[in-house]
Design an enzyme around this catalytic site. Structure first.
Site, PDB file in Angstrom:
ATOM      1  CG  HIS A 406      24.663  30.424  21.273  1.00 29.88           C
ATOM      2  ND1 HIS A 406      24.089  30.705  22.457  1.00 29.88           N
ATOM      3  CD2 HIS A 406      23.200  30.565  20.452  1.00 29.88           C
ATOM      4  CE1 HIS A 406      22.764  31.273  22.569  1.00 29.88           C
ATOM      5  NE2 HIS A 406      22.500  31.010  21.192  1.00 29.88           N
ATOM      6  CE  LYS A 597      31.344  27.571  34.948  1.00 26.80           C
ATOM      7  NZ  LYS A 597      30.534  28.445  34.225  1.00 26.80           N
ATOM      8  NE  ARG A 598      28.151  18.951  28.675  1.00 23.15           N
ATOM      9  CZ  ARG A 598      27.347  18.308  28.079  1.00 23.15           C
ATOM     10  NH1 ARG A 598      26.037  18.372  27.862  1.00 23.15           N
ATOM     11  NH2 ARG A 598      28.167  17.450  27.073  1.00 23.15           N
ATOM     12  CE  LYS A 603      31.245  25.592  29.681  1.00 27.70           C
ATOM     13  NZ  LYS A 603      30.384  26.729  29.904  1.00 27.70           N
ATOM     14  CB  THR A 705      23.290  31.741  31.690  1.00 27.36           C
ATOM     15  OG1 THR A 705      23.362  30.260  31.372  1.00 27.36           O
ATOM     16  CG2 THR A 705      22.948  32.572  30.304  1.00 27.36           C
ATOM     17  CE  LYS A 709      21.224  29.552  34.908  1.00 28.61           C
ATOM     18  NZ  LYS A 709      21.591  28.230  34.551  1.00 28.61           N
TER      19      LYS A 709
HETATM   20  C1  LIG Z   1      22.634  27.543  33.434  1.00 26.56           C
HETATM   21  C2  LIG Z   1      22.755  26.343  33.198  1.00 26.56           C
HETATM   22  C3  LIG Z   1      23.899  25.883  32.235  1.00 26.56           C
HETATM   23  C4  LIG Z   1      24.865  27.264  31.688  1.00 26.56           C
HETATM   24  O1  LIG Z   1      25.980  27.300  32.767  1.00 26.56           O
HETATM   25  P1  LIG Z   1      27.170  27.979  32.344  1.00 26.56           P
HETATM   26  O2  LIG Z   1      28.151  27.888  33.795  1.00 26.56           O
HETATM   27  O3  LIG Z   1      26.951  29.346  31.908  1.00 26.56           O
HETATM   28  O4  LIG Z   1      27.897  27.347  31.439  1.00 26.56           O
HETATM   29  C5  LIG Z   1      24.181  24.839  32.017  1.00 26.56           C
HETATM   30  N1  LIG Z   1      23.524  23.769  32.798  1.00 26.56           N
HETATM   31  C6  LIG Z   1      22.470  23.893  33.449  1.00 26.56           C
HETATM   32  C7  LIG Z   1      21.566  22.749  33.998  1.00 26.56           C
HETATM   33  C8  LIG Z   1      22.117  25.239  33.634  1.00 26.56           C
HETATM   34  O5  LIG Z   1      21.053  25.532  34.468  1.00 26.56           O
END
Ligand SMILES: *Cc1c(COP(=O)(O)O)cnc(C)c1O
Length: 862
Positions: A406, A597-598, A603, A705, A709
């Site tokens: 990952h 995101k985190r 990032k 991911t 979305k």
């Molecule tokens: C989809 C999702 C992530 C992943 O987000 P990235 O921008 O791809 O790092 C992290 N936390 C939650 C709650 C999510 O729904």
């Protein structure tokens, strides 16, 4: 439900609109007649007869409300009502759940076991209702009863058993596997405390424990009769959060399974997510207890139970904690014992298991290296319990296991000290050393004299403290290693573990991540879902490639209007929710520009913040500047020990405050940091977004991911060529994307000579933005607190190359604003994006795993 009430909460309209979105149950808004399924038939299919949620005394809901609480109904609040509804739904699905397992037991298909330390599930009630196609029933019943449905839904805590993308991927995967009728099971840990709750105080992140099981969870079914025993080479005790070891005194733990239903769309298959809780063996020392040693008698129990108490809140970093090491072994030992027991049950002849069938009956997928102790554990079972020879055990192990990588971040690659194995898992250490010995022999035979290669491939990292390299162990011990996006898989193969990839070229492949369109489109965005269904029918729900049929509709004015209206609805719904829950006002007529995101340096939330500061400077300097008004949303948690990430959160909050306080930009620029990023928050905000920021330093984001979305929900992406964003842009065509910045190759190639100072000296806007930050403009009353930003962005060399990409980011941003001036053209691009997002369904990803790694077939439940 009235419009006003519906708009209070993000989910609320799902109940009202889902029927139409599913394209099955009502009248589409444009008057297309669609059939109404026969609800009583549907319920009979679930084995429930014509149940009602309300109304009569024998209705499921009222029985639960009454008999689970044994209280005067008028005294019960929304929490009790949530539990009663959820239990009713569980009743409805339970017969299918049992039948699913019976079918698997009878047909004995090859089963898929997905091992993951994290499952970021979120809420289950709405998702289960949706997948069971029961939404219309509940909608009708709650309306009849005048039940405050939104208040009931709000009672369910998010099951926050994960940190971020990796955990959410596991949750999307089990949804897809159930929908595709694969005989699959998720294995994880039942943490009593999930990811911490984030609040913001004076702009700083404050962590609070997430005691999500304080109230009984209505979904889980505990199965004490299926408990397993886990043996350890030493005893341990937890003092002050760290693990103390008592050398040489073996001990054991119990793993108690807690099962949760995983409902496939349509409700045909109900698979199981099995989460293990640790408990002390039933050897309560009554002697010691009666002799007055209460503490001694209880200590063992308390330490055992603390093992699954809490999820480690570190995303993309390995903190190397002893307790985490034991958690990982515990997951592996419980899950393998369980699946081997099941294998023996169905594949024995007169009590003798036919071990050679194991790879034909079980595929075990390791979600990152966290469960990679499965390699020595399965070897141990086959050698010591099944009494097979090494070669046979090794072949079966490799054929059964598969590993997903990952991340390429060095700080995320797990390496556990060898002495810990010696203490806790001495037999596993023996096995690992033997694997390593044979591996070394093979390398020496194939590459004579190449000592560097032997060293790099080895399972053991030499040094002051010898360590086991868990990624090497996982690669060598499995038949498949996959990355999670094309670029990531390439870098993994050609850079990160090049030597191993050369030894086992046939093991390596790519499986680009995906997300489930049930939760992330149908449930989260009922307006857009309905527009899509009205246009092309509802086949897209289980075959997202169907969205391709929307492409020609980019030229259809009616459809463009529908998509625009859906976005506007989602935005005002979000604005209303935000207002009512936090008092923060945002204007839905501004561009909603999001990065959620985190919080992590790679990032690059800081790059986004610099963009905002530049725009702020432009407006301050030139009040007449024409610029569409925008709202910038940030959300994300920082690992509690990640100091700089916490400063980034503080900076974003101070930036928001300073901009709010500056009349020069009022109504034109706004920054909002939303606390407590979670699945539920993502479900609310993503449908309301116009712009998705995916701006990681190229080469660092394995896949992402949330990018997918956003794309599905009609946001346009401004992003770097990294992770799956590259494939998204390919699918939609680059002219429908706003790509910018250095490529991964350019990042790697300029590392040695890159200097952020050049950009500071030569780019006036970059310099002005940094100077404004360093002048304490955003920290008037806390001078100097953002000095660490100077260090990371400038004097410390800017490892993540923020300044290298800022100018290109601003140029891409300009193109985006230019497009926004032409609403028709914007809507066209939105439609092309949605239409091109079909590849990013986790159904597609799972189909690839099933065909190319697992060799697993659907096993439909009659
Ligand atoms: C989809 C999702 C992530 C992943 O987000 P990235 O921008 O791809 O790092 C992290 N936390 C939650 C709650 C999510 O729904």
């Amino acid at each position: 439900m009235t419009r006003a009430r519906q708009s209070q909460v993000g989910w609320s309209e799902a109940a009202a609109d889902m029927d139409a979105a599913q394209g099955g149950h009502a009248m589409g808004s444009d008057g297309i007649a669609v059939d109404t399924p026969d609800m009583s038939k549907l319920l009979q299919q679930y084995g429930c007869g014509p149940i009602r949620f309300t109304g009569t005394s024998d209705a499921l809901y009222e029985r639960h409300l009454m008999f689970d609480n044994v209280a005067d109904l008028s005294t019960l609040g929304p929490r009790e009502r949530f539990e009663a509804v959820a239990r009713s739904v569980r009743d409805v699905l339970s017969q299918r759940w049992v039948l699913t397992e019976q079918t698997y037991a009878r047909q004995n298909p090859k089963r898929v076991y997905y091992l993951s330390m994290e499952f970021l599930v979120g809420r289950s009630l709405t998702n289960n209702l949706l997948n069971l196609l029961l939404d219309p029933v509940v909608k009708r019943a709650t309306a009849d009863k005048g039940l405050d449905w939104i208040a009931v839904l709000e009672q369910e805590p998010d099951a926050g058993l994960g940190n971020g993308g990796l955990g959410r991927l596991a949750a999307c995967f089990i949804d897809s596997m159930a929908t595709m009728q694969l005989p699959a099971m998720g294995y994880g840990l039942r943490y009593e405390y999930g990811i911490f709750k984030q609040t913001i105080r004076d702009g700083w992140q404050v962590e609070q424990p997430d005691n999500w099981l304080r109230r009984p969870d209505p979904w889980e079914v505990v199965r004490p009769e299926e408990k397993v025993e886990v043996k350890l080479g030493c005893s341990f005790e937890v003092r002050g959060g760290t693990l103390g070891v008592i050398v040489g005194r073996p001990s054991s733990l119990l793993g108690i399974p807690y099962d949760r239903p995983v409902v496939g769309y349509g409700g045909k298959t109900v698979n199981t997510l099995r989460l293990w809780a640790a408990a002390a063996p039933d050897t309560f020392d009554f002697q010691a207890f009666s002799a007055g040693d209460f503490v001694g008698a209880l200590a063992e129990r308390l330490t055992a139970e603390s093992l699954t108490r809490v999820l480690y809140p570190d995303d993309s970093t390995s903190m190397g904690q002893g307790l985490r090491f034991v958690q990982e072994y515990f997951l592996v030992a419980c899950s393998l014992a369980d699946l081997v027991r099941r294998f023996r049950l169905h594949n024995s002849d007169q009590g003798i298991p036919n071990w050679s069938k194991l790879p034909a009956k079980a595929a075990i997928q390791l979600n990152d290296t966290h469960p990679s102790l499965a390699v020595p554990e399965l070897m141990r079972l086959l050698l010591d319990e099944a009494r097979l020879g090494w070669d046979e055990a090794w072949n079966l192990t490799r054929q059964t296991l598969a590993y997903t990588n990952h991340t390429l971040l060095p700080e995320a690659l797990e390496k556990w000290p060898l002495p810990w194995f010696a203490l806790l898992l001495p037999r596993h250490l023996e096995i690992i050393l033997e694997i390593d010995r044979r591996l070394t022999e093979e390398v020496q035979a194939r590459f004579p004299g190449d000592d560097g290669r032997v060293e790099r491939v080895s399972l053991i990292e030499e040094g002051a403290e010898r360590k086991i390299r868990m990624a090497n162990l996982a690669i060598v011990g499995s038949h498949s290693t996959n990355g999670v996006a094309a670029i990531h898989s390439d870098l993994l193969r050609t850079v990160t573990v090049k030597d191993l990839a050369e030894m086992f070229p046939e093991s390596f492949s790519n499986k680009t991540n995906g997300v489930t369109p049930r939760r992330w489109l149908l449930l989260a965005n009922p307006h857009l879902a309905r527009s899509i269904t009205n246009a092309i029918g509802d086949g897209w729900v289980t075959d997202l490639g169907e969205l391709e049929r929307l492409k020609p509709l980019a030229e259809d004015k009616g459809f463009r209007d529908a998509v625009r209206t859906a976005k506007r609805e989602a935005k005002s719904r979000f604005a209303d929710w935000l207002q009512s829950t936090s008092g923060v006002t945002v204007d839905p007529d501004t561009i909603f520009d999001c990065q959620i995101k985190r919080i992590h340096e790679y990032k690059r939330q800081l790059l986004n913040a610099l963009r905002v500061v530049v725009l702020y400077n432009r407006l301050r300097e030139n009040p007449d500047l024409e610029m569409a008004p925008r709202t910038f949303f940030f959300a994300g948690k920082a690992a509690p020990a990640y100091h700089l990430a916490k400063i980034i959160i503080k900076f974003l909050n101070n930036l928001a405050g300073a901009i709010d306080g500056d009349p020069a930009v009022r109504g034109r620029l706004k920054v909002v940091f939303l606390p407590e990023y979670s699945v539920s928050l993502a479900e609310r905000l993503i449908p309301a977004s116009d712009v998705s920021n995916q701006i990681s330093t190229a080469g660092y984001e394995a896949s992402g991911t949330s990018n997918m979305k956003f794309m599905m929900n009609g946001a346009l992406t401004i992003g770097t060529r990294d992770g799956a964003t590259i494939e998204m842009a390919e699918a939609a065509g680059e002219d429908n994307f706003f790509m910018f910045g250095l490529t991964a190759e350019q990042v790697a190639g300029s590392r040695s000579w890159y200097s952020p100072h050049w950009h500071y000296d030569n780019e006036p806007e970059t310099r002005a933005a940094l100077d404004l930050i360093f002048s304490d403009h955003f920290s008037r009353f806390e001078p100097g607190i953002f000095e660490p930003l100077r260090q990371t962005l400038l004097t410390g060399g800017d490892h993540y190359m923020h300044l290298a990409d800022l100018k290109a980011y601003l140029e891409a941003d300009n193109r985006l604003l230019e497009l926004y001036r032409d609403p028709d053209e914007w809507a066209r691009k939105v439609i092309v994006n949605v239409a091109s997002s079909g590849k990013f369904s986790s159904d597609r990803t799972i189909a690839e795993y099933a065909a190319e790694i697992w060799d697993a077939k659907p096993c439909p439940v009659p």
